[in-house]
Scaffold this active site. Sequence first.
Site, PDB file in Angstrom:
ATOM      1  N   HIS A  97      35.267  17.235  49.459  1.00  0.00           N
ATOM      2  CA  HIS A  97      35.703  17.497  48.083  1.00  0.00           C
ATOM      3  C   HIS A  97      35.345  16.356  47.141  1.00  0.00           C
ATOM      4  O   HIS A  97      35.256  15.197  47.553  1.00  0.00           O
ATOM      5  CB  HIS A  97      37.219  17.711  48.056  1.00  0.00           C
TER       6      HIS A  97
ATOM      7  N   GLU B 203      33.020  25.677  45.723  1.00  0.00           N
ATOM      8  CA  GLU B 203      34.015  25.952  44.681  1.00  0.00           C
ATOM      9  C   GLU B 203      33.636  25.191  43.413  1.00  0.00           C
ATOM     10  O   GLU B 203      33.146  24.058  43.482  1.00  0.00           O
ATOM     11  CB  GLU B 203      35.421  25.500  45.114  1.00  0.00           C
TER      12      GLU B 203
END
Length: 321
Positions: A38, A107
């Site tokens: 991330h 994402e």
Amino acid sequence: MVQIGYTMMTEQAGPRELVGDVVAAEDAGFDFSVTSDHYFPWLASQGHAPYAWSVLGAAAQATSRIPLMTYVTCPTTRYHPAVVAQKAATLQLLAEGRFRLGLGSGESLNEHVVGAGWPASHVRLDMLEEAVGIIRALFDGDCVNHHGTYFDVENATLWDLPEQRVPIGIAVSGERSGALAGRLADLVIATEPKSELLSGFDRHGGTGKPRVGQVPVCYDPDRDAAIARAHDQFRWTLGGWKVNSELPGPAAFDQATRFVRPDDIADAIPCGSDVDAFVEAVRPYRDAGFTEVALVQIGGAHQRPFIDWARNTLLPALREL
């Protein structure tokens, strides 16, 4: 027997803590580990987002047995696929054959940072398919020249290739991604215990290959404290993939989950220290046909108590499944 894994969740701990925790997980007897990749945490309360590949390199040197895996890396926007291939090959050498490359379509939360926009979901899958083709060719040892719809590669070769080829996993959420994984992946990844995700994978060539799931849990001797922590840091999981892949940052996830109640979280995530509740959270994955399930203990500061409890109580119970 379903293998039980440990998750190094980069959104909730710093790099040194993550490495120390996976060392403890290896010692406790977890069968494998996975690592999120991330640029942002889902919610500001999680508080972290170190570079996963540096963490993995350190973990490869600090451990000796436990397999490592990205869960998952997006090889299309923030990273170019030729660079992902190089990183993965290097890590496989450092890990001496213990690394698997988990890939997905990504994402917006993490990929928007390079300012390339966020394409529609069907375009993201097209990009993923092209990227996997490039990575596979580089893993083959080819000199790659590629001018495709989304990526260009000029005269690329991996000079340090491991003897043991890096297995590629692809995350699936529906029929099209399942078909892609069946054709191009060595294993399949899913975060929902849906047998139809696996059957789609099997129809397109995935039969007999590993299938890896993931389950959030929140161990704490005080169940109310566990529920409060899970609500504070993990209520985003109730949004579903179609929502979670589109929101651009922690503030958006905070707004999108403002009506999620602690009771909703308690119904969805095992909280506390009732080992039977944790076993029942894993059971649907076993019943759907998953061969591996990675556990995510919620709360960066609460890993060691969980690992100790897992060693003595949870892992023996799960191995009776």
